[in-house]
Design a protein around this motif. Structure first.
Motif, PDB file in Angstrom:
ATOM      1  N   ALA B  77     -49.640  -0.830  -8.247  1.00  0.00           N
ATOM      2  CA  ALA B  77     -48.337  -0.565  -7.623  1.00  0.00           C
ATOM      3  C   ALA B  77     -48.132   0.925  -7.405  1.00  0.00           C
ATOM      4  N   ARG B  78     -48.452   1.702  -8.434  1.00  0.00           N
ATOM      5  CA  ARG B  78     -48.193   3.137  -8.342  1.00  0.00           C
ATOM      6  C   ARG B  78     -49.107   3.787  -7.312  1.00  0.00           C
ATOM      7  N   LYS B  79     -50.350   3.339  -7.241  1.00  0.00           N
ATOM      8  CA  LYS B  79     -51.241   3.913  -6.234  1.00  0.00           C
ATOM      9  C   LYS B  79     -50.753   3.566  -4.825  1.00  0.00           C
ATOM     10  N   ALA B  80     -50.313   2.324  -4.638  1.00  0.00           N
ATOM     11  CA  ALA B  80     -49.817   1.922  -3.319  1.00  0.00           C
ATOM     12  C   ALA B  80     -48.643   2.792  -2.899  1.00  0.00           C
ATOM     13  N   LEU B  81     -47.749   3.057  -3.840  1.00  0.00           N
ATOM     14  CA  LEU B  81     -46.595   3.900  -3.522  1.00  0.00           C
ATOM     15  C   LEU B  81     -47.037   5.349  -3.294  1.00  0.00           C
ATOM     16  N   ARG B  82     -47.941   5.825  -4.141  1.00  0.00           N
ATOM     17  CA  ARG B  82     -48.314   7.238  -4.085  1.00  0.00           C
ATOM     18  C   ARG B  82     -49.105   7.616  -2.834  1.00  0.00           C
ATOM     19  N   VAL B  83     -49.922   6.715  -2.310  1.00  0.00           N
ATOM     20  CA  VAL B  83     -50.645   7.086  -1.092  1.00  0.00           C
ATOM     21  C   VAL B  83     -49.655   7.267   0.061  1.00  0.00           C
ATOM     22  N   ASN B  84     -48.549   6.545   0.006  1.00  0.00           N
ATOM     23  CA  ASN B  84     -47.502   6.752   1.001  1.00  0.00           C
ATOM     24  C   ASN B  84     -46.723   8.037   0.732  1.00  0.00           C
ATOM     25  N   LEU B  85     -46.415   8.289  -0.533  1.00  0.00           N
ATOM     26  CA  LEU B  85     -45.717   9.530  -0.879  1.00  0.00           C
ATOM     27  C   LEU B  85     -46.562  10.735  -0.474  1.00  0.00           C
ATOM     28  N   SER B  86     -47.885  10.585  -0.559  1.00  0.00           N
ATOM     29  CA  SER B  86     -48.771  11.680  -0.170  1.00  0.00           C
ATOM     30  C   SER B  86     -48.630  11.999   1.322  1.00  0.00           C
ATOM     31  N   ASP B  87     -48.421  10.966   2.138  1.00  0.00           N
ATOM     32  CA  ASP B  87     -48.177  11.210   3.567  1.00  0.00           C
ATOM     33  C   ASP B  87     -46.856  11.944   3.782  1.00  0.00           C
ATOM     34  N   LEU B  88     -45.839  11.571   3.005  1.00  0.00           N
ATOM     35  CA  LEU B  88     -44.571  12.307   3.095  1.00  0.00           C
ATOM     36  C   LEU B  88     -44.789  13.764   2.687  1.00  0.00           C
ATOM     37  N   ALA B  89     -45.569  13.973   1.609  1.00  0.00           N
ATOM     38  CA  ALA B  89     -45.847  15.338   1.141  1.00  0.00           C
ATOM     39  C   ALA B  89     -46.511  16.156   2.240  1.00  0.00           C
ATOM     40  N   ALA B  90     -47.439  15.527   2.953  1.00  0.00           N
ATOM     41  CA  ALA B  90     -48.173  16.240   4.007  1.00  0.00           C
ATOM     42  C   ALA B  90     -47.269  16.652   5.156  1.00  0.00           C
ATOM     43  N   MET B  91     -46.114  15.983   5.293  1.00  0.00           N
ATOM     44  CA  MET B  91     -45.158  16.368   6.332  1.00  0.00           C
ATOM     45  C   MET B  91     -44.109  17.347   5.789  1.00  0.00           C
ATOM     46  N   GLY B  92     -44.126  17.588   4.480  1.00  0.00           N
ATOM     47  CA  GLY B  92     -43.113  18.445   3.867  1.00  0.00           C
ATOM     48  C   GLY B  92     -41.814  17.725   3.583  1.00  0.00           C
ATOM     49  N   ALA B  93     -41.841  16.395   3.557  1.00  0.00           N
ATOM     50  CA  ALA B  93     -40.611  15.598   3.462  1.00  0.00           C
ATOM     51  C   ALA B  93     -40.207  15.315   2.017  1.00  0.00           C
ATOM     52  N   THR B  94     -38.952  14.966   1.851  1.00  0.00           N
ATOM     53  CA  THR B  94     -38.389  14.551   0.563  1.00  0.00           C
ATOM     54  C   THR B  94     -38.249  13.035   0.573  1.00  0.00           C
ATOM     55  N   PRO B  95     -38.796  12.333  -0.445  1.00  0.00           N
ATOM     56  CA  PRO B  95     -38.737  10.869  -0.454  1.00  0.00           C
ATOM     57  C   PRO B  95     -37.304  10.352  -0.460  1.00  0.00           C
ATOM     58  N   PRO B 210     -49.287  12.654  -5.692  1.00  0.00           N
ATOM     59  CA  PRO B 210     -48.794  13.173  -4.406  1.00  0.00           C
ATOM     60  C   PRO B 210     -48.151  14.543  -4.595  1.00  0.00           C
ATOM     61  N   ARG B 211     -48.458  15.460  -3.706  1.00  0.00           N
ATOM     62  CA  ARG B 211     -48.028  16.858  -3.879  1.00  0.00           C
ATOM     63  C   ARG B 211     -46.721  17.122  -3.149  1.00  0.00           C
ATOM     64  N   LEU B 212     -45.690  16.399  -3.563  1.00  0.00           N
ATOM     65  CA  LEU B 212     -44.412  16.462  -2.849  1.00  0.00           C
ATOM     66  C   LEU B 212     -43.739  17.827  -2.964  1.00  0.00           C
ATOM     67  N   SER B 213     -43.701  18.395  -4.162  1.00  0.00           N
ATOM     68  CA  SER B 213     -43.032  19.694  -4.322  1.00  0.00           C
ATOM     69  C   SER B 213     -43.744  20.758  -3.502  1.00  0.00           C
ATOM     70  N   LEU B 214     -45.061  20.725  -3.550  1.00  0.00           N
ATOM     71  CA  LEU B 214     -45.822  21.701  -2.765  1.00  0.00           C
ATOM     72  C   LEU B 214     -45.563  21.504  -1.270  1.00  0.00           C
ATOM     73  N   GLY B 215     -45.592  20.260  -0.815  1.00  0.00           N
ATOM     74  CA  GLY B 215     -45.355  19.987   0.597  1.00  0.00           C
ATOM     75  C   GLY B 215     -44.005  20.526   1.053  1.00  0.00           C
ATOM     76  N   ARG B 216     -42.987  20.249   0.248  1.00  0.00           N
ATOM     77  CA  ARG B 216     -41.641  20.754   0.606  1.00  0.00           C
ATOM     78  C   ARG B 216     -41.626  22.273   0.689  1.00  0.00           C
ATOM     79  N   ALA B 217     -42.287  22.913  -0.291  1.00  0.00           N
ATOM     80  CA  ALA B 217     -42.285  24.384  -0.325  1.00  0.00           C
ATOM     81  C   ALA B 217     -43.078  24.974   0.842  1.00  0.00           C
ATOM     82  N   LEU B 218     -44.038  24.219   1.353  1.00  0.00           N
ATOM     83  CA  LEU B 218     -44.863  24.721   2.458  1.00  0.00           C
ATOM     84  C   LEU B 218     -44.170  24.589   3.812  1.00  0.00           C
ATOM     85  N   ALA B 219     -43.132  23.759   3.888  1.00  0.00           N
ATOM     86  CA  ALA B 219     -42.412  23.600   5.159  1.00  0.00           C
ATOM     87  C   ALA B 219     -41.837  24.960   5.561  1.00  0.00           C
ATOM     88  N   GLY B 220     -42.164  25.391   6.756  1.00  0.00           N
ATOM     89  CA  GLY B 220     -41.722  26.701   7.210  1.00  0.00           C
ATOM     90  C   GLY B 220     -42.676  27.825   6.835  1.00  0.00           C
TER      91      GLY B 220
END
Lengths: 340, 340
Positions: B77-95, B210-220
């Motif tokens: 379950a966690r991997k299924a969710l995290r591979v999607n969160l990783s795509d959000l991270a790559a866009m710099g998005a907040t879940p 998933p590198r969400l914090s990094l993705g957000r910080a990289l936006a801009g």
């Protein structure tokens, strides 16, 4: 759109085939939706207009469970999209975009995929929705699809299941039971009906008609709405439970198509199939009695037949009465799990 | 959340079981997201804040293809969710929210589902995302899941693949190749490594970060970004192609974990696995050289290691050089299908 590599131990197409598959079959479906970036980025961008909410719904379909699997690929694709559009219709939403997750068995290659994509393209044009992203993966087993559809609605206008009030009229669109009968016909169980009647019913099973225009027109008019996927009685039960009311339905007023009328005339016990069979993808909804005239005008303007089949009372559950007042509610139906 | 009836001819749980399943295991995952209506309506309502765009991504996972299937259900379950969160991270998005489509084989009943839901609950808490809807259906065959994750981002701030420019530095987060090695270890192919090292690598395969914090910080800040799912070289190839540039990577600078360093020391040909294996779910991105100092500050503030591994040049494709300047780019890798 993501095309991820398979585990090396799994027998599957090479990753390169997947990229090519996306480029050839799915990217064209996204080309008129700017936020989809031609399916070449990690995710899609969606911007609802000012004052709009996004409506999100997901439905999965498995070959051998929700469809047979030997249907034309374009029909499978269109049904997968339409069951999701039907959920948008039930909320009163306008379609915006969808994502597709497709798990493809090894034998679903070129001609199948081309036809599948052609089916999606046809329905995108018909319903004004675009592919915004998704995933295409190999599976060693059964064709499985999941679509997440996004629609928009003006803030606060969504049709909900919990708004029915005592005194409301219970109404449905179209005709009920055709799809359930079509499923039986598909497996040879309606041999007592003429071939053309069987074909009509099978067509309703294979290609539902989402009632989007009606749903939009009912926003702000209906008190509650649902699309009939589990079966008329089960889905009215969902409204009854969410709204804390009882529904009393007159069997004689439920609109039946000519083939369905014939099927029931030949075997009266088919009534249970019509009440409980499901996959009608018509709308069931309740309106205050003073909106009855307005509803007729709406039905005319969107070109969809609407029929009053019962009333909302105080209490719980759903009761179907025949013309002599006998309770003919089928005993099966998931809604009973939710009564009391 | 929809629980639709199975075709009567299919061997499956009764519809009632599905409603109960949703009520017991999935509705609690939605209870803090008002627009999910406790999964009792036809669809969910989502309202991005003013000035925000929605980011939408879908990933599907099939047992035996993307995971083994005998992992703990919570890990699946966690991997299924995290591979999607990783795509959000790559866009710099907040879940924000996600929908789940779950096709369950007959033997995935009570204890499995409870553990699956517990895994989702744990990651929802960790990453601040909520279940907004979905579908739970029976399948006669393979466990198949699809998650559509929705995130938000300030208008115009999304990290894209097409923004890399000549002169940019190429960077990655974390360490590369652990997941690919973990997959090999999982099937007994890393017997030359100590058990704890194997376990570390398997952990990276089973539970990406998933590198969400990094993705957000990289936006801009970053010019382009992607999450590494297809493999480092393949995913850099996606950026190179979308940005119409060439990437030159130094093998010696690619950050490897101690177990990965050991694995390559023992068998140098494992380098190809690290460069091409995939499922790292680290971020690969490019930044202008004048942002190098800022990037170090960002890495410190989000607590994620970031390493410069190469540079963006004019041309096409991805080239990996060893410390003697030899081209060691692996021949496999889906990216080659996309080179000019």
């Amino acid at each position: 759109m993501a095309a991820r590599p398979r585990r090396k131990s799994a027998k599957s197409a090479e990753a390169g085939d997947e990229f090519e598959r996306i480029r050839r079959y799915f990217a064209p479906l996204a080309q008129n939706f700017p936020g989809a970036f031609d399916l070449t980025d990690d995710a899609a961008l969606i911007v609802p207009g000012p004052g709009q909410q996004l409506v999100v719904t997901t439905d999965a379909l498995v070959a051998g469970v929700h469809f047979f699997g030997d249907e034309q690929a374009s029909l499978i694709a269109r049904k997968a999209l339409r069951v999701n559009l039907s959920d948008l219709a039930a909320m009163g939403a306008t379609p915006l975009a969808y994502t597709l997750a497709l798990a493809l068995p090894p034998d679903h290659a070129e001609p199948w995929l081309a036809d599948f994509a052609a089916g999606l393209a046809a329905d995108q044009a018909e319903f004004g929705i675009y592919l915004a992203g998704g995933d295409s993966v190999a599976t060693p087993s059964t064709l499985t699809m999941s679509i997440t559809a996004l629609g928009t609605i003006v803030n606060g206008q969504a049709l909900r299941r919990n708004g029915a009030v005592v005194g409301d009229l219970v109404c449905v669109s179209g005709t009920i039971g055709d799809s359930a009968l079509g499923l039986i016909a598909r497996t040879g169980g309606l041999g007592d009906l003429p071939r053309p009647a069987q074909r009509d019913l099978i067509g309703r099973f294979e290609l539902p008609q989402p009632r989007l225009s009606l749903g939009r027109a009912l926003a702000g008019v209906a008190h509650s709405a649902i699309d009939i996927s589990d079966g008329l009685v089960a889905d009215l039960g969902h409204i009854a439970r969410a709204s804390d009311v009882r529904m009393v339905i007159d069997w004689a007023r439920i609109p039946l198509s000519p083939p369905a009328l014939l099927a029931v005339a030949k075997q009266p016990q088919r009534r249970d199939l019509i009440l409980g069979g499901g996959e009608d993808y018509e709308l069931a909804f309740t309106i205050p009695p003073d909106q009855a005239g307005n509803l007729r005008a709406i039905a005319l303007s969107v070109g969809v037949m609407v029929t009053e089949i019962g009333r909302v009372e105080s209490g719980a559950g759903v009761t179907v009465l025949d013309q002599d007042g006998n309770d003919v509610t089928p005993l099966s139906g998931g809604y009973r799990h939710f009564e009391g």
